[in-house]
Design a protein around this motif. Sequence first.
Motif, PDB file in Angstrom:
ATOM      1  N   HIS A  65      59.333  16.999  47.540  1.00 42.05           N
ATOM      2  CA  HIS A  65      58.865  16.967  48.939  1.00 42.05           C
ATOM      3  C   HIS A  65      58.201  18.285  49.296  1.00 42.05           C
ATOM      4  O   HIS A  65      58.172  19.204  48.489  1.00 42.05           O
ATOM      5  N   HIS A  67      58.717  20.776  51.587  1.00 34.44           N
ATOM      6  CA  HIS A  67      59.325  21.965  52.191  1.00 34.44           C
ATOM      7  C   HIS A  67      59.059  23.227  51.359  1.00 34.44           C
ATOM      8  O   HIS A  67      58.973  23.172  50.132  1.00 34.44           O
ATOM      9  N   HIS A 165      64.438  12.186  53.457  1.00 32.75           N
ATOM     10  CA  HIS A 165      64.740  13.543  53.948  1.00 32.75           C
ATOM     11  C   HIS A 165      63.670  14.005  54.952  1.00 32.75           C
ATOM     12  O   HIS A 165      63.994  14.372  56.080  1.00 32.75           O
ATOM     13  N   ASP A 186      65.939  16.752  48.140  1.00 33.47           N
ATOM     14  CA  ASP A 186      66.866  16.867  49.263  1.00 33.47           C
ATOM     15  C   ASP A 186      67.069  15.457  49.807  1.00 33.47           C
ATOM     16  O   ASP A 186      66.099  14.777  50.136  1.00 33.47           O
TER      17      ASP A 186
HETATM   18 ZN   LIG Z   1      63.908  20.013  52.159  1.00 27.28          ZN
END
Ligand SMILES: [Zn+2]
Length: 454
Positions: A65, A67, A165, A186
């Motif tokens: 992802h 982040h 997430h 996550d």
């Molecule tokens: Zn994350």
Amino acid sequence: MNNNIEISFLGAAGTVTGSKYLIKTHQKNILVDCGLFQGIKKLRLLNWEELEINPSLIDVILLTHGHLDHVGYLPKLVNAGYKGKIWGTSPTLEVAEIILQDSARIQEEDAKRANENGYSKHNPAKPLYTSEDVKNTVPHFSPQPPDEWLKIDDDIHCRFRYNGHIIGSTFIELKIGKKLLVFSGDIGREVDPLMYAPKKPEEATVLFIESTYGGRLHPRNSEDNLASIINNSFEKKGIVIIPSFAVERTQMLMYLIWQLRKTGKIANIPVYMDSPMGNKVLDIFLNNTNWHRLSADQCKEMCREIRCVKTVKDSVKLVADNSSKIVIAGGGMGSGGRVLNYFQKYLEDPSATILLVGFQAEGTRGRQLLEGANEVKLYGKYYTVNASIENLQGLSAHADQKELIDWLSLLKQKPEYIFIVHGEPQSADSLRVKIKDVYGWNSIIPSLNQKIDV
Ligand SMILES: [Zn+2]
């Protein structure tokens, strides 16, 4: 064929940030996630160390992802000679681009400020990477569809699967010969206003599971708590500042506050979203309605109700105006972003409320406030904390211990290896004990830079 697989834990081992797992096979070197270390200085300094592998020898990078702690090291790697593709779902790569641009900007500004004020020990202070490096990184992005097996090489395939997430986020299945490596990324919540429930793996030879909240259960009544915190602060006629991650937390808060106002659970206080990144991510939400629960119409109505601050000039005006309002401001752990301008003006103001949501990593201002610090350092100067500090726990985008345990429930067989990653030592160990209790399975908590053959 040589079936040996060597795994190097280059990040998120014994800590939450810096996710990077290097998978070396006979044919290919694959990096899963390429995150930045964040938090205390000891961790941040790791971003400056050379990787054990020459980046030009890595064949492909897979991202769970967008982040920062999963993508934030990419520009550094490209700058150091990485030539391959970067695979992720389409919204993941859109989010990653926004996050990386912001990260480069913050690092450039920090270096510049440190040089102007002379408070860096390095002379001159340098950014880890620049906006130019980010520009050179984006052409490596190669969006991939979810739920399809994708070929990396003969006998090496991978699949991205929804894990709820943030927008675009997935867990990754990597099949190498007969072995199936599963990287949880996550993991999201079982029940969430914006995201669907995570899919779960049914098989794994080697399982990597995150443990951010491996030792905790989230409280379930966070919406009521949010309403009462807002109502209390309204009685003090103060401002509520909510430092928020631009991705998903901001949209979630917008959604919840919009709903609370609609149902009369909070007064009709003006609500602002002051985050250039938050605005950009909102566009990703609008353009990817199949990745979340909100319809395009709901997105639009929410955006009409909550005022989105666009320009720096408007942001400066809003900071200066101390009338009662709610501001969701960019900078989730108080380490950067527009929220710092609100901290400068309101930390010492007893009528103000700073509402922390989500995870606050060690060494961040958010964590210091959470732990009751009397003063906080900002741009080389100390500020006394007179504002009320509130912490809203249930809003996390991370599964708690019960949800992590449930995520393993569809596995038909015990994995040969379970690696507990992406957690501070206590959380990782709590999850280890719980997995043993519930399933009878042993897990390993790898240390940073450890190598394990599977
Ligand atoms: Zn994350």
